[in-house]
Design a protein around this motif. Structure first.
Motif, mmCIF file in Angstrom:
data_model
loop_
_atom_site.group_PDB
_atom_site.id
_atom_site.type_symbol
_atom_site.label_atom_id
_atom_site.label_comp_id
_atom_site.label_asym_id
_atom_site.label_seq_id
_atom_site.Cartn_x
_atom_site.Cartn_y
_atom_site.Cartn_z
ATOM 1 N N LYS A 1 40.736 63.764 61.832
ATOM 2 C CA LYS A 1 41.114 62.678 60.926
ATOM 3 C C LYS A 1 40.979 63.075 59.468
ATOM 4 O O LYS A 1 41.777 62.684 58.634
ATOM 5 C CB LYS A 1 40.352 61.395 61.223
ATOM 6 N N HIS A 2 39.988 63.884 59.134
ATOM 7 C CA HIS A 2 39.812 64.300 57.741
ATOM 8 C C HIS A 2 40.934 65.252 57.315
ATOM 9 O O HIS A 2 41.413 65.172 56.189
ATOM 10 C CB HIS A 2 38.429 64.917 57.535
ATOM 11 N N THR A 3 41.378 66.110 58.231
ATOM 12 C CA THR A 3 42.534 66.980 57.949
ATOM 13 C C THR A 3 43.781 66.133 57.755
ATOM 14 O O THR A 3 44.577 66.386 56.851
ATOM 15 C CB THR A 3 42.747 67.975 59.106
ATOM 16 N N ILE B 1 43.928 63.073 56.662
ATOM 17 C CA ILE B 1 43.823 62.382 55.372
ATOM 18 C C ILE B 1 44.212 63.341 54.248
ATOM 19 O O ILE B 1 45.023 63.008 53.386
ATOM 20 C CB ILE B 1 42.405 61.820 55.139
ATOM 21 N N ILE B 2 43.652 64.528 54.269
ATOM 22 C CA ILE B 2 43.921 65.508 53.218
ATOM 23 C C ILE B 2 45.410 65.870 53.184
ATOM 24 O O ILE B 2 46.004 66.013 52.126
ATOM 25 C CB ILE B 2 43.039 66.757 53.407
ATOM 26 N N ASP C 1 30.903 65.226 60.849
ATOM 27 C CA ASP C 1 32.090 64.363 60.870
ATOM 28 C C ASP C 1 33.310 65.064 60.274
ATOM 29 O O ASP C 1 34.438 64.792 60.669
ATOM 30 C CB ASP C 1 31.813 63.059 60.114
ATOM 31 N N PHE C 2 33.096 65.990 59.360
ATOM 32 C CA PHE C 2 34.213 66.640 58.684
ATOM 33 C C PHE C 2 34.921 67.679 59.551
ATOM 34 O O PHE C 2 35.929 68.244 59.131
ATOM 35 C CB PHE C 2 33.757 67.237 57.355
ATOM 36 N N TYR D 1 38.537 60.177 48.990
ATOM 37 C CA TYR D 1 39.275 59.154 49.741
ATOM 38 C C TYR D 1 38.372 58.163 50.472
ATOM 39 O O TYR D 1 38.830 57.113 50.911
ATOM 40 C CB TYR D 1 40.228 59.806 50.748
ATOM 41 N N ALA D 2 37.097 58.486 50.625
ATOM 42 C CA ALA D 2 36.201 57.669 51.451
ATOM 43 C C ALA D 2 35.314 56.760 50.612
ATOM 44 O O ALA D 2 34.953 57.090 49.482
ATOM 45 C CB ALA D 2 35.326 58.573 52.317
ATOM 46 N N PRO E 1 33.818 62.397 50.112
ATOM 47 C CA PRO E 1 35.150 62.785 49.633
ATOM 48 C C PRO E 1 35.781 61.672 48.797
ATOM 49 O O PRO E 1 35.431 60.497 48.939
ATOM 50 C CB PRO E 1 35.953 62.998 50.916
#
Length: 169
Positions: free
Chosen positions: A79-81, A83-84, A74-75, A121-122, A119
């Motif tokens: 979307k994870h980029t 968010i970061i 998933d990483f 944020y999750a 992470p």
């Protein structure tokens, strides 16, 4: 592994994910989230396993993971980029487009992943064998832009199409 055993494994894994999804829908509905839908591509190019809108119009995304490999994979999603890099929304012609939800959660069978793997944020939610949910970690508020009527309508439209055309996946 033969083709038949591969197909049976996929069916077994898929049914486990569907059970979590169905239970999650009921859990969110009981918490007052509406609309709730699944398998919708709404944040860029990535499909959401489940998305809901809270009573206060916050957007929640839930990624259902039934294997450690799926969790790790998933990483690689954009979307994870986003968010970061705090790239949450964009505006085009005066209309806001959402790149990310307000809250992002992983939902897994109990103890599939460790808290320290999630992470900051999750959120992390475990589903037990009896279909109940245990919030292990609450997600961080990613941004405070609430869902507007157009976004809520898009989610409701997706759900309506699934019901009308019997494409519930």
């Amino acid at each position: 592994m033969s083709r038949k055993s591969s197909i049976n494994k996929i069916k077994r894994d898929n049914s486990k994910s569907k059970n979590i999804e169905a239970s999650l829908f009921m859990y969110l509905y009981q918490k007052g989230h509406s609309p709730i839908t699944s398998h919708i591509t709404i944040f860029g190019k990535n499909e959401c396993d489940c998305i809901s809108i809270s009573k206060s119009d916050y957007i929640y995304e839930y990624e259902i993971k039934i294997s450690r490999a799926d969790f790790k994979k998933d990483f690689t999603k954009i979307k994870h980029t986003n968010i970061i890099n705090e790239n949450y929304t964009k505006v085009r012609k005066g209309e806001t487009f959402y790149l990310l939800p307000n809250y992002f959660n992983f939902v897994t069978p109990r103890d599939l992943i460790k808290l320290e793997e999630v992470p900051d944020y999750a959120g992390l939610i475990f589903m037990d064998e009896d279909g109940t949910f245990d919030i292990i970690k609450k997600p961080k508020l990613l941004h405070s832009t609430k869902a507007n009527d157009a976004f809520i309508r898009k989610i409701a439209h997706n759900l309506s199409c699934k019901l009308i055309f019997r494409k519930i996946v």
